[in-house]
Structure formats: C-alpha cells, structure tokens
Design a protein around this motif. Structure first.
Motif, short mmCIF file in Angstrom:
data_model
loop_
_atom_site.label_atom_id
_atom_site.label_comp_id
_atom_site.label_asym_id
_atom_site.label_seq_id
_atom_site.Cartn_x
_atom_site.Cartn_y
_atom_site.Cartn_z
N LYS A 1 7.68 65.02 40.76
CA LYS A 1 8.95 64.40 41.15
C LYS A 1 8.90 62.90 40.86
O LYS A 1 7.94 62.21 41.22
N SER A 2 9.95 62.41 40.19
CA SER A 2 9.97 61.03 39.69
C SER A 2 11.25 60.33 40.11
O SER A 2 12.28 60.97 40.41
N ASP A 3 11.20 59.00 40.09
CA ASP A 3 12.39 58.21 40.42
C ASP A 3 13.47 58.37 39.35
O ASP A 3 14.66 58.35 39.64
N VAL A 4 13.01 58.48 38.10
CA VAL A 4 13.92 58.60 36.97
C VAL A 4 13.44 59.76 36.09
O VAL A 4 12.24 59.96 35.91
N ALA A 5 14.38 60.52 35.55
CA ALA A 5 14.04 61.57 34.59
C ALA A 5 14.93 61.39 33.37
O ALA A 5 16.16 61.27 33.50
N VAL A 6 14.31 61.35 32.20
CA VAL A 6 15.03 61.17 30.94
C VAL A 6 14.92 62.46 30.13
O VAL A 6 13.82 62.94 29.86
N VAL A 7 16.06 63.02 29.74
CA VAL A 7 16.08 64.23 28.91
C VAL A 7 16.75 63.90 27.59
O VAL A 7 17.81 63.26 27.55
N ASN A 8 16.13 64.32 26.50
CA ASN A 8 16.67 64.07 25.17
C ASN A 8 17.36 65.32 24.66
O ASN A 8 16.81 66.42 24.71
N ALA A 9 18.57 65.17 24.13
CA ALA A 9 19.35 66.32 23.66
C ALA A 9 18.86 66.87 22.32
O ALA A 9 19.25 67.96 21.92
#
Length: 418
Positions: free
Chosen positions: A283-291
């Motif tokens: 679990k993280s403060d920010v999650a980045v997902v790339n399309a």
C-alpha cells in the motif's frame, strides 16, 4: 526539489513507442512493479522459424500449404492490440513460399470484428512497409459479405467473412494478454469477433447468457461460456493455423505458439500468464499506472486499485497519438456516446479509495474526460503533476509505478483456470 528519482515508462504504441521520464522527489520511496518477463530476451529469427515449423497440435503452415492453388489468407489484429505481428508475418510468408505458394495467392485480412477499418498507415505499422507494398490488405466488414456455416452448440450463428471462408488456407496472427471476460486474447477470438458478422458477434458477446457477461475475470478459460463458444466457432470456420504471440513490456516478441486453435493457443496462454505476472506493490501514498501498450482502450487502473492506500492519489499516464478510441461501429449499443451527448455522463471515479485522481496525458480530449468524474484532474505536463503530488504528500512519500498496466496482473490474486 533539486534531487529527483526517475522512472522511465514507455508510451505511444505503434507511433514511436518512446520512453518518457517520470521524476519523484529523492525522499520518496519508489517501487517499480515489473513483470516476471522483464529479463526475457526477444525471440531471434531462428527461434521464430523454429516455433512456426514445430507446430503444436496441427501440421505446420508449410505442410498445410503444399499443393494449394487458391488464395491464402493471413489475418492480423488492428492497432488497438499490442501484437507485434510485423515480427511474425515475414516468417509465415517464408513458410508459404517454401511450400510453393506465390505472392499473388497471399492476402491480408484485418481481424478486428466491428472496430473501425484500418488504413494503409495502420497496416504498415502493424505488419511493416514491405508487407503493404507486396500484399493486398483488406478490411473485414461486419455488415456484409459473409458465408453462413451453421450454429455453434450455444446457438451462435457462424456467419463468417466470405473471403476468409473461401480461402484455401486460413492463418490468424493473434496476441495473448489478460482479457476481462474472454479470459485471455488470441486463439478463436481472431475469428469471432475478428472476421465475423455483427449478428454473430452480438450473439456471442451478449445473448449466450441473455446479457453482457457480468461475472467474468481475467485468465478464466475453462468453463467460460463465451470463450468456449469462440473456440468452437473458430473450429467450425476451419481455422487452419492459430499463431499466438507473447510479448513483453516493450511489445517485443518473447514467445510464439502456432498450430491448433486450442493446443497452440493454450500453450501461449500458459506462457503469457507466467510472463506478465507482477507482484502487487505494498500500500502506497501514490500509485501510477501506465496505459501502454493499449492506450487506445482507455486506462487499466488495476495497479492503483490494488496498491493505493486509503486517501492516496491515483495517477494514470495516457500518452497515445490517436487518443482513447471509440472503436465500435455499434458503439451506441456497446458503449455510451449518445448518453453522453444527452448529458448522462458516467461520472466514473476510477479508484474507490483514492482521495485524488490525476490523468497525465499528451493531448486533452473532452470525450475522454466525460467518461470520468469531474473530480479527476487532467494535466499535460509532468512538472504540474509532480507539483500537485508534492503539495498533497510532501517531500517524503511512497509511490508504486506500474509501467505496463494493460498487461500486468498478480497471479496470487488471479489464478489461471485452463
């Protein structure tokens, strides 16, 4: 913010596939979630030849082509699929030539169901410039030019493209990846919806159970009614060779299984399942997902849904020259453009536990924005995204980055049933 940590993610499939940098403060803990195949080498020419010659569950393309005097059809998917067909097509042609097939016998048929047709540039990006220079590339039409081959055991009318059905040999190039209701791509899916009538497609997609599938999951193959119907349908359409590609985070070909529509495809599914497996980040403060590599079809927020803490910030990277597409001719029945025009927006909040959501895009699209809640922020500069993230989370935070969200999944949470 002079000290930065940087992660590069790939974007813009088929239109450069360039890497772009995402920087984070030096005090942030960055967790790059990579697929199991991250160190797998791309297949070389001899490995591709060997995969085609050592056909699985059926005679090789070369053996099946010997003595054929009529047309030979090779299908490919469109740019909405990441399949590196350009790596495989020349070697299929090589096998056909070795069997005595002439170039004049070979043609390409776009296998994209009721998606919009491909133009010359799209075929060149999918198959290579040499392919479009030498071979006629024909678009499938889901509304006319069919041959009726009966019905599957589930009742789906087997109404197939006439040129496909009348060819002396039928070869389909497909890509394998997770698929939310067909279980996985590839195999019989290249025939339905690939080269089938709109009536056949809608029956398979919506009528078998009386409605659009609602209880499906990725990697569920065994006992999946729609997938089982697809495989039977492809057999009834007499698909001779199913050529299934497994690819990595860069769309490089790392696995190839050709042959029987069940045997070869299932082996490709098993390999892909292992290759694309990605252990979920804490679990993280920010999650980045790339399309990437399927930005054509919006954003897969799975990584953020799994890894973001309550009240965190979800970020999507959506960089694609053609933008998020309205693919289907019958989009008003399978999508929602007319409801949008009438003011009935979806108002989608992509990650339930997120307090903030940001889409980092290379071009703004009102149509794309209307698919989401007004609370989602849309930004075209990473510096602006970074500034907002620091305002929210400060100089010390944790971030999980999923560089190929459209492919990634966690096998611990998504078992393969095949």
């Amino acid at each position: 913010m002079s000290n930065m940590r940087q992660v590069n993610v790939r974007t813009n499939e088929f239109f450069g596939d360039e890497l772009i940098p995402l920087s984070f403060p030096d005090g942030w803990k960055v967790n790059l979630v990579e697929m199991a195949c991250k160190d797998a080498p791309p297949m070389d020419d001899e490995e591709i030849r060997s995969a085609l010659e050592n056909s699985e569950g059926a005679s090789s393309i070369k053996e099946q082509a010997r003595g054929k005097k009529g047309r030979i059809v090779v299908t490919c998917d469109d740019l909405s699929r990441p399949t590196p067909a350009y790596r495989v097509f020349p070697f299929i042609v090589e096998q056909l030539h070795e069997a005595g097939i002439s170039d004049s016998q070979i043609f390409v048929l776009g296998s994209f169901g009721c998606h919009h047709p491909m133009n010359l540039d799209a075929y060149a990006r999918k198959l290579g410039e040499r392919a479009v220079a030498k071979y006629d590339c024909v678009n499938h039409n889901p509304f006319q030019n069919f041959k009726n081959l009966g019905r599957t055991s589930a009742g789906t009318p087997v109404i197939v493209n006439q040129e496909f059905a009348s060819a002396d040999l039928r070869i389909c190039i497909s890509g394998v990846k997770k698929h939310v209701w067909a279980g996985a791509g590839g195999g019989g899916k290249a025939v339905i919806p690939g080269v089938s009538s709109i009536d056949s497609i809608l029956y398979n997609h919506s009528v078998i159970e009386g409605h659009r599938p609602v209880n499906r999951r990725i990697w569920w193959i065994d006992e999946n009614p729609e997938r089982r119907d697809m495989q039977e349908y492809a057999r009834m359409a007499d698909l001779n060779a199913s050529v299934n590609c497994v690819y990595d985070v860069n769309r490089a070909l790392i696995g190839l299984h050709a042959g029987d529509v069940d045997d070869a495809w299932k082996e490709a599914v098993k390999e892909c399942y292992k290759a694309h497996d990605s252990k979920t980040a804490p679990k993280s403060d920010v999650a980045v997902v790339n399309a990437y590599p399927q930005a054509d079809q919006d954003i897969d927020w799975w990584g953020a849904q799994e890894s973001l803490r309550e009240g965190g910030t979800a970020v999507a990277v959506h960089h694609f020259t053609m933008g998020s597409a309205l693919l289907h001719y019958r989009g008003e029945q399978m999508g929602a453009p007319w409801r949008r025009i009438q003011g009935q927006h979806r108002n989608r909040w992509p990650v339930e536990q997120a307090e903030n959501a940001i889409v980092f895009t290379n071009r703004l699209s009102k149509r794309h924005m209307l698919a989401y809640s007004d609370r989602v922020s849309w930004m075209t500069e990473w510096d602006s995204v970074l500034q907002r993230l620091v305002e929210i989370h400060g100089e010390e935070a944790s971030v999980a980055v999923y560089p190929s969200g459209k492919l990634q999944f966690d096998s611990a949470k998504n078992p393969l049933s095949i």
